[in-house]
Scaffold this motif. Structure first.
Motif, PDB file in Angstrom:
ATOM      1  N   GLN A 167      14.781   4.184   2.154  1.00 43.74           N
ATOM      2  CA  GLN A 167      14.557   4.578   3.349  1.00 43.74           C
ATOM      3  C   GLN A 167      12.898   4.975   3.885  1.00 43.74           C
ATOM      4  O   GLN A 167      12.490   4.815   4.837  1.00 43.74           O
ATOM      5  CB  GLN A 167      15.437   4.498   4.566  1.00 43.74           C
ATOM      6  N   ALA A 168      12.721   5.730   3.079  1.00 33.96           N
ATOM      7  CA  ALA A 168      11.293   6.469   3.021  1.00 33.96           C
ATOM      8  C   ALA A 168       9.913   5.573   2.856  1.00 33.96           C
ATOM      9  O   ALA A 168       9.883   4.352   2.144  1.00 33.96           O
ATOM     10  CB  ALA A 168      11.129   7.228   2.222  1.00 33.96           C
ATOM     11  N   ASP A 169       8.819   5.873   3.592  1.00 31.22           N
ATOM     12  CA  ASP A 169       8.073   4.909   3.606  1.00 31.22           C
ATOM     13  C   ASP A 169       6.663   6.036   3.059  1.00 31.22           C
ATOM     14  O   ASP A 169       5.514   5.113   2.286  1.00 31.22           O
ATOM     15  CB  ASP A 169       6.748   4.459   5.223  1.00 31.22           C
ATOM     16  N   LEU A 170       7.360   6.945   2.438  1.00 25.25           N
ATOM     17  CA  LEU A 170       5.789   7.615   1.341  1.00 25.25           C
ATOM     18  C   LEU A 170       7.127   7.828   0.808  1.00 25.25           C
ATOM     19  O   LEU A 170       8.078   9.137   0.686  1.00 25.25           O
ATOM     20  CB  LEU A 170       5.299   9.046   2.382  1.00 25.25           C
ATOM     21  N   LEU A 171       6.196   8.929  -0.671  1.00 23.80           N
ATOM     22  CA  LEU A 171       7.358   8.894  -1.863  1.00 23.80           C
ATOM     23  C   LEU A 171       6.479  10.235  -2.170  1.00 23.80           C
ATOM     24  O   LEU A 171       5.797   9.649  -2.924  1.00 23.80           O
ATOM     25  CB  LEU A 171       8.008   8.234  -2.738  1.00 23.80           C
ATOM     26  N   VAL A 172       6.510  11.557  -2.561  1.00 22.50           N
ATOM     27  CA  VAL A 172       5.693  13.010  -2.773  1.00 22.50           C
ATOM     28  C   VAL A 172       6.482  12.770  -3.920  1.00 22.50           C
ATOM     29  O   VAL A 172       7.432  13.832  -3.714  1.00 22.50           O
ATOM     30  CB  VAL A 172       5.157  13.554  -1.578  1.00 22.50           C
ATOM     31  N   PHE A 173       5.664  12.679  -5.353  1.00 20.64           N
ATOM     32  CA  PHE A 173       6.858  13.329  -6.199  1.00 20.64           C
ATOM     33  C   PHE A 173       5.912  14.551  -6.760  1.00 20.64           C
ATOM     34  O   PHE A 173       4.336  14.751  -7.117  1.00 20.64           O
ATOM     35  CB  PHE A 173       6.497  12.500  -7.450  1.00 20.64           C
ATOM     36  N   PHE A 186      13.670   6.434 -10.282  1.00 19.60           N
ATOM     37  CA  PHE A 186      12.561   5.778 -10.367  1.00 19.60           C
ATOM     38  C   PHE A 186      12.576   4.204  -9.542  1.00 19.60           C
ATOM     39  O   PHE A 186      11.434   4.158  -9.111  1.00 19.60           O
ATOM     40  CB  PHE A 186      11.774   6.187 -11.251  1.00 19.60           C
ATOM     41  N   GLN A 187      13.404   3.369 -10.384  1.00 20.13           N
ATOM     42  CA  GLN A 187      13.400   2.184 -10.050  1.00 20.13           C
ATOM     43  C   GLN A 187      14.201   2.258  -8.856  1.00 20.13           C
ATOM     44  O   GLN A 187      13.055   0.728  -8.237  1.00 20.13           O
ATOM     45  CB  GLN A 187      14.793   1.451 -11.052  1.00 20.13           C
ATOM     46  N   ARG A 188      14.971   2.576  -8.274  1.00 20.42           N
ATOM     47  CA  ARG A 188      15.527   3.053  -7.119  1.00 20.42           C
ATOM     48  C   ARG A 188      13.901   2.698  -5.836  1.00 20.42           C
ATOM     49  O   ARG A 188      13.911   1.919  -5.180  1.00 20.42           O
ATOM     50  CB  ARG A 188      15.836   3.642  -6.932  1.00 20.42           C
ATOM     51  N   MET A 189      13.511   3.836  -6.007  1.00 18.78           N
ATOM     52  CA  MET A 189      11.930   3.683  -5.118  1.00 18.78           C
ATOM     53  C   MET A 189      11.280   2.407  -5.775  1.00 18.78           C
ATOM     54  O   MET A 189      10.517   2.268  -4.747  1.00 18.78           O
ATOM     55  CB  MET A 189      12.020   5.138  -5.468  1.00 18.78           C
ATOM     56  N   LEU A 190      10.977   2.226  -7.017  1.00 18.66           N
ATOM     57  CA  LEU A 190      10.112   0.603  -6.867  1.00 18.66           C
ATOM     58  C   LEU A 190      10.613  -0.141  -6.131  1.00 18.66           C
ATOM     59  O   LEU A 190       9.559  -0.921  -5.224  1.00 18.66           O
ATOM     60  CB  LEU A 190       9.991   0.763  -8.371  1.00 18.66           C
ATOM     61  N   ARG A 199       4.739   3.691   0.034  1.00 20.76           N
ATOM     62  CA  ARG A 199       3.740   4.475  -0.888  1.00 20.76           C
ATOM     63  C   ARG A 199       3.936   5.596  -1.450  1.00 20.76           C
ATOM     64  O   ARG A 199       5.058   5.845  -1.067  1.00 20.76           O
ATOM     65  CB  ARG A 199       2.544   4.699   0.012  1.00 20.76           C
ATOM     66  N   MET A 200       3.339   5.662  -2.891  1.00 18.40           N
ATOM     67  CA  MET A 200       3.958   6.955  -3.680  1.00 18.40           C
ATOM     68  C   MET A 200       2.991   7.301  -4.313  1.00 18.40           C
ATOM     69  O   MET A 200       1.655   7.181  -4.075  1.00 18.40           O
ATOM     70  CB  MET A 200       4.168   6.313  -4.955  1.00 18.40           C
TER      71      MET A 200
END
Length: 901
Positions: A167-173, A186-190, A199-200
């Motif tokens: 549900q995030a619109d921005l993922l900060v690693f 990671f595949q879930r986030m992709l 965005r990442m």
């Protein structure tokens, strides 16, 4: 209709690798192995597995297993009965504790243990022996997150869940190579990115595969994460982006934290200067975070494994508290856990500075746990954390140590120091399922055979607080037993039998659940009281459930969106971090910084993953990654060798020159041990400085030097049995189908090899000798199959490892193939597939490049032809690099007769 043998039925269990906690379907094959698939019903992975999980069926064999209790007698380990082994352990523990006090005894545990094993170990030591000297290898991977959570939230609470990643619109690693270390998530986030446009951003000194295709990459200087997030915190205050209502109602300490943040990085310019980033990149990061309500910040070992790890965590948490982005759908800080049950260990007090059920060493909590356990001599102060513990062993203060399911002689920093310290123990007990690893070789007095994954049964908790069952689907081999049983039997011999009369893992789980709810009433985060009355049958059938599971409440509530922290005043705390500074400086003799970490297809010290030939085929040798500028400066060549030296030790490693590595830094994987490589134990090089709050060691920034190391010869050997190679050789052992492979480099005279091979392979050896040209090749056969082969040559002319390996695997080698074998040439139909790129399906680089050259120009087209990249997806960044560097074969023009010219 034929009935299915109950022993061969499919069992739902949980993967034993990282903290994602993937559900697994395991079906025994009746021959000691198992078919493995992802569980489509498990909410952690919905059927997807990574390369390591997919290869689990290749790692459950009994070769090399410890199957019987053993006691060292006159320097030799001898098989004994369980009763004798346990009597000996209990007697020696009792004697040492009576003579020197309870704190002379210690346990060192593992995130590989099940929660029930962990619970009994902690109860025995902290409640009954009377010492809190119980720590775990989880100290090395997530204790800074624990300390940061406790400082900010009042408890070790992970506020988010995996649904937030959707549900995030921005993922900060931050300091997370999730593409390799947590590929299923990671595949879930992709998927979120592809379907919703999330965005990442990747923040990491290394441009890892996680950063291969992101919206923003911030290659900051090592150790400057606190400065970056302090700058972000100040930016929120100066740009009107604070959630003033949330701060006023639910937090404390804001003003002091903001003052400190201004001192660290008070502007975009100051932040850029502190971190080594450009002002434009810093400003872009600040704006993206500020303007996106739904942000998840995912942090892992790059943050945790630091002497400032806890401050880094709190600098991140400050930004989420300041904007109210916590505990809300798609908005939270999120710690990506390294081990399958690091969370479960935290729940039962597996760290030396915690009591069970997320309670602490405060008088009320100590009294509460004492009354619940009816514990006669409960520990009243924190114990020694991992690095401190082994220092105390070296000083002779801790005289008895029991190691369970971990390999500290490899994994702890300054590992040579650790190995020497272990030799000083009066009682050294190891519970293991392998006969040999570096810690076993350090000389334990007692070896106890524990059950392995696939044989043991209990629970684990993943990174999102979800409790899942690990179930047995294979019989217990030999005399191996559950860790909780071994501990309970020892407790009985120590005189505590009434409190350790467990008949099953379910008994322990029910007690663990009851303690979590004992005098809780919502005052503590960890509460699974609704599971206290589970029957044995209900425990066996338990579906994955997210805590808290309070009596009368719905399971899995989110934390902190509306406050409700577990501090004394119920408010979340802003924590003012210290001005960041690395504990040790580089200099003329140590001009670089050594960073250590994981690679895609291996796990910890390879005790399990090293058994799979697929997993060893991608990156088979230990290596050091160097930036091209540093390679040129220090005379290092790609695919050559280099010696890496620190104040603690040295390694000799294969060189990978890559512009994805930051200038001034080196990267070396952690996985190789003395069992599988001669010069690859990087733990021996790592400094033992620790974070003052968490006790977690700094594994990312040891000052180091690098210099070229030349070898005259290179070669490889393949054999049906393990080999003792000649001395003074650099070697790596690799599992291959049907036997063992060895990659080596040598500076000794070539003439020593024929005599060595004769002693290994007997007299029936076919040879090719060109000593003048520096070439020796030989092979022995058993019928139509290669038994042993050896190829030695100058530099890159030893022969084709991949081709020879394919012939070694074959059941039958033709006469023509025999002839071609020693020529060093491929021969018809034996073209090398190259190193494995896709470990899930065993697809080699050569095969992929051929497919690209034939016209496949996207990863989807490669996947449709070869399946590569279609399972866990962790090889997709490498597929993209191959697409970018492989030319498409030109289409031949065919002139049609009679056509216009």
């Amino acid at each position: 209709m034929t009935a299915i043998d109950p022993k061969l039925r499919t069992t739902k269990t949980t993967c034993p690798y990282c903290g994602v906690g993937c559900g697994v379907l395991a079906t025994p094959d009746g021959k000691g192995g198992a078919a493995i698939a992802g569980d489509p019903d498990h909410p952690a992975n919905f059927g997807r597995l990574c390369s390591k999980g997919s290869a689990l069926g290749e790692t459950v064999g009994l070769e090399g297993r410890l199957l019987y209790p053993m006691i060292r007698c006159k320097g030799v380990l001898e098989r004994v009965a369980w009763s004798d082994a346990l009597d000996h352990v209990a007697h020696r523990m009792q004697h040492i504790a009576a003579r020197d006090g309870a704190d002379a005894v210690a346990f060192y545990l593992s995130g590989q243990l099940l929660t029930e094993d962990y619970y009994v170990a902690n109860k025995l030591m902290k409640g009954f022996v009377g010492t809190a000297n119980v720590d775990t290898n989880s100290r090395l991977c997530m204790s800074s997150s624990v300390a940061g959570h406790r400082r900010a939230f009042g408890a070790d609470t992970v506020p988010g869940c995996y649904e937030d990643l959707d549900q995030a619109d921005l993922l900060v690693f931050v300091g997370s190579n999730a593409a390799w270390c947590h590929p299923v998530l990671f595949q879930r986030m992709l998927k979120n990115r592809q379907e919703r446009g999330a965005r990442m951003i990747v923040i990491d000194p290394r441009r890892t595969d996680t950063a291969s295709d992101v919206d923003l990459f911030l290659g900051l200087k090592p150790g400057t994460d606190t400065a970056l997030f302090s700058g972000l915190f100040v930016h929120f205050a100066d740009s009107g982006a604070l959630d003033q209502a949330y701060i006023a109602s639910n937090t404390s300490g804001f003003d002091d934290a903001l003052v400190r943040a201004r001192n660290i990085a008070g502007s975009v310019t100051a932040t850029a200067l502190a971190t080594g980033l450009s002002e434009q990149d810093v400003a872009t990061f600040f704006k993206m975070f500020r303007d996106t309500p739904r942000v998840v910040t995912l942090y892992s070992q790059g943050v945790n494994q630091s002497a400032q790890g806890t401050d880094k965590v709190n600098a991140i948490l400050n930004c989420h508290l300041a904007t109210g982005r916590i505990g809300k759908p798609g908005a939270s800080p999120f710690s990506l856990t390294g081990q399958p049950n690091a969370m479960g260990g935290r729940e039962v007090g597996g760290l030396a500075n915690q009591l069970a059920a997320h309670m602490n060493f405060t008088p009320p909590d100590i009294d509460r746990v004492r009354r619940f356990w009816k514990a006669p001599r409960i520990a009243t102060h924190e114990g020694l954390k991992a690095v401190q513990l082994f220092e105390a062993i070296n000083r002779g203060e801790v005289k008895a140590l029991w190691v369970m399911g971990t390999n500290p002689a490899v994994s702890l920093p300054d590992a040579d120091f650790v190995r020497e310290a272990l030799k000083k123990l009066e009682l050294f007990v190891v519970s293991e399922n392998v006969l040999s690893n570096d810690t076993v070789e350090a000389g334990p007095h007692v070896l106890l055979p524990a059950l392995a994954w696939g044989e043991k049964s209990g629970t684990v908790t993943n990174s999102e607080r979800r409790i899942s069952r690990q179930r047995s689907f294979l019989p217990a081999p030999g005399e191996a037993r559950p860790d909780w049983w071994i501990l309970s039997e020892t407790a009985k011999r120590l005189g505590f039998g009434d409190s350790f009369d467990y008949k099953s893992a379910a008994d322990i789980f029910r007690e663990h659940a009851a303690l979590s709810a004992f005098e809780n009433d919502g005052s503590r985060d960890f509460d699974i009281g609704a599971l206290t009355s589970l029957s044995n049958e209900a425990f066996d059938a338990l579906k994955p459930v997210q805590w808290p599971v309070r009596e009368g409440g719905a399971p899995g509530e989110r934390f902190f969106a509306s406050g409700g922290f577990f501090t004394n005043d119920g408010k979340g705390r802003f924590v003012a971090p210290e001005v960041p500074a690395l504990r040790s400086e580089t200099g003329a003799s140590r001009p670089l910084r050594l960073n250590t970490g994981r690679i895609r297809d291996q796990w910890h010290t390879m005790t399990r993953t090293g058994l799979s030939q697929r997993l060893g085929a991608h990156l088979p040798e230990p290596f050091v990654e160097v930036h091209p500028d540093d390679a040129g400066k220090f005379g290092i060549a790609h695919d050559g060798y280099a010696r890496i030296t620190t104040d603690y030790g040295q390694c000799i490693l294969k060189v990978v020159v890559s512009d994805r590595q930051q200038r001034g830094t080196l990267f070396v994987p952690i996985h190789w041990s003395a069992m599988n490589a001669s010069h690859g134990r990087v733990g021996a090089l790592v400094q033992s400085f620790t974070d003052p709050f968490s006790g977690q060691p700094e594994s990312k920034a040891t000052p180091a030097a690098i210099a070229p190391y030349e070898y005259v010869f290179r070669g490889f050997a393949l054999s049906r049995k393990q080999l003792d190679l000649p001395p003074n050789l650099l070697w790596t052992r690799v599992t291959v189908n049907g036997g063992f492979g060895y990659l080596f480099a040598d500076n000794a005279d070539l003439s020593r090899w024929p005599a060595w091979l004769e002693g290994v392979a007997g007299e029936d050896v076919a040879e090719y000798r060109d000593f003048g040209g520096g070439v020796y090749r030989a092979a022995s056969f058993a019928g139509d199959r290669i038994e042993t082969c050896l190829f030695v040559g100058p530099a890159h002319d030893a022969g084709d490892w991949e081709v020879v390996k394919s012939l070694f695997v074959a059941d039958q080698v033709t006469d023509d193939q025999r002839g071609m074998l020693l020529s060093g040439k491929s021969g018809e139909g034996a073209a090398a597939t190259g190193p494995i790129v896709c470990a899930c399906f065993g697809v080699g680089r050569g095969t992929i490049c051929d497919t690209i050259a034939s016209g496949a120009r996207t990863t989807a087209e490669i996947g449709a032809t070869l399946k590569a990249g279609t399972n866990c997806g962790s090889c997709i960044p490498e597929l993209k690099r191959l697409i970018a560097t492989t030319e498409v074969a030109p289409v031949k023009q065919v002139k049609i007769a009679g056509a216009a010219g």
